[in-house]
Design a protein around this motif. Structure first.
Motif, mmCIF file in Angstrom:
data_model
loop_
_atom_site.group_PDB
_atom_site.id
_atom_site.type_symbol
_atom_site.label_atom_id
_atom_site.label_comp_id
_atom_site.label_asym_id
_atom_site.label_seq_id
_atom_site.Cartn_x
_atom_site.Cartn_y
_atom_site.Cartn_z
ATOM 1 N N SER A 81 0.870 -1.169 0.000
ATOM 2 C CA SER A 81 0.000 0.000 0.000
ATOM 3 C C SER A 81 0.916 1.231 0.000
ATOM 4 C CB SER A 81 -0.922 -0.073 1.216
ATOM 5 O OG SER A 81 -1.987 0.840 1.114
ATOM 6 N N HIS A 82 0.565 2.249 0.730
ATOM 7 C CA HIS A 82 1.354 3.488 0.682
ATOM 8 C C HIS A 82 1.669 3.992 2.088
ATOM 9 C CE1 HIS A 82 -2.142 6.077 1.852
ATOM 10 N NE2 HIS A 82 -2.801 5.027 1.400
ATOM 11 N N ILE A 83 2.690 4.835 2.202
ATOM 12 C CA ILE A 83 2.994 5.428 3.520
ATOM 13 C C ILE A 83 2.915 6.948 3.499
ATOM 14 C CG2 ILE A 83 4.416 3.490 4.336
ATOM 15 C CD1 ILE A 83 6.885 5.375 3.844
ATOM 16 N N TYR A 92 -2.893 5.095 10.244
ATOM 17 C CA TYR A 92 -3.194 3.748 9.753
ATOM 18 C C TYR A 92 -3.445 3.626 8.249
ATOM 19 C CZ TYR A 92 -3.688 3.191 14.754
ATOM 20 O OH TYR A 92 -3.442 3.196 16.101
ATOM 21 N N ASP A 93 -3.960 4.677 7.655
ATOM 22 C CA ASP A 93 -4.269 4.660 6.219
ATOM 23 C C ASP A 93 -2.997 4.316 5.440
ATOM 24 O OD1 ASP A 93 -4.979 5.162 3.591
ATOM 25 O OD2 ASP A 93 -5.283 7.317 3.866
ATOM 26 N N GLY A 94 -3.031 3.243 4.688
ATOM 27 C CA GLY A 94 -1.865 2.837 3.907
ATOM 28 C C GLY A 94 -0.852 2.060 4.720
ATOM 29 N N VAL A 95 -0.512 2.616 5.881
ATOM 30 C CA VAL A 95 0.542 2.029 6.718
ATOM 31 C C VAL A 95 0.206 0.597 7.152
ATOM 32 C CG1 VAL A 95 1.625 2.244 8.993
ATOM 33 C CG2 VAL A 95 1.425 4.246 7.502
ATOM 34 N N ALA A 126 3.171 8.299 -3.460
ATOM 35 C CA ALA A 126 2.118 9.317 -3.585
ATOM 36 C C ALA A 126 0.755 8.749 -3.948
ATOM 37 C CB ALA A 126 2.515 10.395 -4.595
ATOM 38 N N GLU A 127 0.232 7.923 -3.065
ATOM 39 C CA GLU A 127 -1.174 7.513 -3.249
ATOM 40 C C GLU A 127 -2.070 8.738 -3.070
ATOM 41 O OE1 GLU A 127 -5.183 5.929 -2.194
ATOM 42 O OE2 GLU A 127 -3.906 7.189 -0.974
ATOM 43 N N GLU A 128 -1.637 9.615 -2.181
ATOM 44 C CA GLU A 128 -2.421 10.823 -1.900
ATOM 45 C C GLU A 128 -2.078 11.908 -2.928
ATOM 46 O OE1 GLU A 128 -4.686 10.514 0.139
ATOM 47 O OE2 GLU A 128 -4.096 9.128 1.725
ATOM 48 N N LEU A 191 -3.986 -4.911 1.993
ATOM 49 C CA LEU A 191 -4.665 -4.824 3.293
ATOM 50 C C LEU A 191 -4.841 -3.344 3.601
ATOM 51 C CD1 LEU A 191 -5.508 -6.032 6.119
ATOM 52 C CD2 LEU A 191 -3.077 -5.935 6.729
ATOM 53 N N HIS A 192 -6.028 -2.944 4.073
ATOM 54 C CA HIS A 192 -6.293 -1.519 4.281
ATOM 55 C C HIS A 192 -7.368 -1.341 5.344
ATOM 56 C CE1 HIS A 192 -6.641 2.724 3.165
ATOM 57 N NE2 HIS A 192 -5.586 2.551 2.397
ATOM 58 N N ILE A 193 -7.348 -0.221 6.039
ATOM 59 C CA ILE A 193 -8.484 0.082 6.912
ATOM 60 C C ILE A 193 -9.668 0.433 6.015
ATOM 61 C CG2 ILE A 193 -7.098 0.830 8.892
ATOM 62 C CD1 ILE A 193 -7.709 3.754 8.051
ATOM 63 N N TYR A 360 -10.924 4.984 -3.417
ATOM 64 C CA TYR A 360 -10.071 4.263 -4.351
ATOM 65 C C TYR A 360 -8.677 4.130 -3.764
ATOM 66 C CZ TYR A 360 -8.087 8.617 -6.267
ATOM 67 O OH TYR A 360 -7.455 9.806 -6.435
ATOM 68 N N HIS A 361 -7.976 3.149 -4.276
ATOM 69 C CA HIS A 361 -6.693 2.747 -3.711
ATOM 70 C C HIS A 361 -5.756 2.382 -4.848
ATOM 71 C CE1 HIS A 361 -8.449 2.471 0.300
ATOM 72 N NE2 HIS A 361 -9.510 1.942 -0.285
ATOM 73 N N ASP A 362 -4.496 2.128 -4.486
ATOM 74 C CA ASP A 362 -3.547 1.670 -5.498
ATOM 75 C C ASP A 362 -4.038 0.392 -6.179
ATOM 76 O OD1 ASP A 362 -1.406 3.676 -5.212
ATOM 77 O OD2 ASP A 362 -1.268 2.891 -3.178
#
Ligand SMILES: [Zn+2]
Length: 412
Positions: A81-83, A92-95, A126-128, A191-193, A360-362
């Motif tokens: 995911s992303h950090i 928690y988002d991404g992490v 840069a997911e965000e 895996l994601h919240i 949406y996500h990666d």
């Protein structure tokens, strides 16, 4: 194979990463390619190397940490995911997907499992959209949804181009080398919240995502005629804000009447010029964000919005100009990966809910080059992108465990 997640270590790593932030705790701010982001990347790389993973970075800074399988040439199984974090976000988002993915790999290593296919932990750049105005920059480039040429035209708020920023961050290579060769991944899992309230409300510990909704975002400008609030009589008015009001309601109606609850539409920005109490609004700028899991239905709302623009423009004698900023297609998750995640839940006696990802996500982009699916864990009140975002230690550990099980199945 006895799989055990080291919950304390995983939680302490989440805390350590949260402390690498430009905002004061508990808030987290980590914008891509800032010194703070680079520090977080270096810290993460060290954790991956400790786990004996081979780490490489591509030209946009997507990071790949590989646990080589016995068949090194076979397509790999990816997770991650992303950090990066928007200003004043949570931990928690991404992490959870990155550190949970790393812990899933370590749990597999400790269990004595040896993969046939390589397992790769991915950390997307840069997911965000904070810095360059476009979300999922790294995964878009990786999947070829964004061309290197288009990426090179992107600039941050200070006018610095991606090329300048990434070179300063020490990234080598060329952006057109980022695109993944076809067939590189056998499967991808994220895996994601949840970032929504469904799992918590229904007291179900895990969600297996079957569809990922995608937004279309537009900029709308309405040009009318200004004038004195006392001097211009009503029949002569071409009030841009009144036209905007009708348009906003037309967008809402189109989404409400699409026939499906998955259709959502939002006007989140409305700028009025000149913005004085005694002046008729001459110009309005709006944003529109329209999302759905079904492309045809979403495009139906866009069409209804266009029709409304034409009608309002003729009736109110205003000029309406719309510009599509992006219109990504929704993704359907791959049945085989959904199955692997569902089986993993069952194997560990965990109830799960098949569900839709409304953010949406990666994975939305990874789904274009690999069979992909997502695993959600609950987050308190559905809060995300705010400092009080929270997922419980039990839920995080459960997510990592089920992820590990699914990775084992897919890489065996
Ligand atoms: Zn995220």
């Amino acid at each position: 194979m006895k799989l055990e997640v080291d919950r304390d270590r995983l939680l302490s790593e989440i805390e350590t990463l949260a402390a690498i932030s430009d905002a004061e705790a508990p808030a987290v701010t980590r914008i891509v390619f800032t010194p703070t982001d680079l520090k977080a990347r270096a810290w993460l790389r060290a954790r991956c190397e400790e786990a004996n993973l081979m780490v490489r970075q591509d030209a946009i800074g997507n990071t790949f940490a590989r646990w080589a399988g016995s068949d090194a040439k076979a397509p790999a199984v990816g997770t991650g995911s992303h950090i990066d974090a928007i200003p004043n976000a949570g931990k928690y988002d991404g992490v959870v997907g990155v550190l949970g993915g790393l812990e899933a790999i370590r749990a597999l290593q400790r269990s004595g499992f040896r993969p046939t296919r390589s397992i790769e932990l991915l950390v997307f750049t840069a997911e965000e959209p904070t810095r360059f105005g476009i979300g999922c920059l790294g995964s878009r480039l990786l999947c070829g949804s964004l061309s290197a040429a288009a990426a090179k035209r992107l600039k941050d708020g200070d006018g610095e181009s991606i090329e300048e920023v990434r070179r300063k961050a020490g990234l080598r290579g060329e952006l057109d080398e980022v695109k993944s060769p076809g067939g590189y991944y056998k499967a991808f899992l994220e895996l994601h919240i949840e970032q929504g309230p469904v799992l918590e409300r229904r007291k179900i510990p895990l969600g297996v995502v079957t569809n990922i909704a995608a937004p279309a975002s537009m900029r709308v400008s309405i040009e009318g005629a200004g004038g004195h609030a006392g001097g211009v009589l009503m029949p002569d008015r071409r009030d841009a804000l009144c036209a905007a009001a009708v348009l906003i309601l037309a967008i809402e109606t189109a989404a409400r009447t699409s026939g499906a609850a998955d259709t959502v539409a939002t006007v989140g920005i409305c700028e009025v010029f000149p913005g004085a109490v005694n002046s008729i609004p001459s110009r309005v700028r709006l944003s529109a964000d329209i999302r759905d899991t079904d492309l045809a239905r979403r495009d139906g709302v866009i069409k209804a919005m266009e029709n409304a623009c034409n009608e309002i423009s003729a009736r109110r004698r205003v000029a309406i100009h719309t510009e599509m900023l992006n219109a990504d297609a929704p993704a359907e998750c791959a049945p085989a990966v959904v199955q692997a995640l569902s089986d993993a839940c069952r194997k560990h006696g965990q109830e799960f809910l098949p569900m839709i990802s409304r953010a949406y996500h990666d994975s939305l982009f990874m789904a274009r080059i690999a069979p992909a699916a997502m695993l959600f864990i609950p987050c308190r009140n559905g809060y995300s992108h705010r400092p009080d975002e929270y997922a419980s230690p039990e839920d995080i550990a459960r997510g990592a465990l089920v992820l590990a099980e699914a990775l084992a199945t897919l890489s065996a």
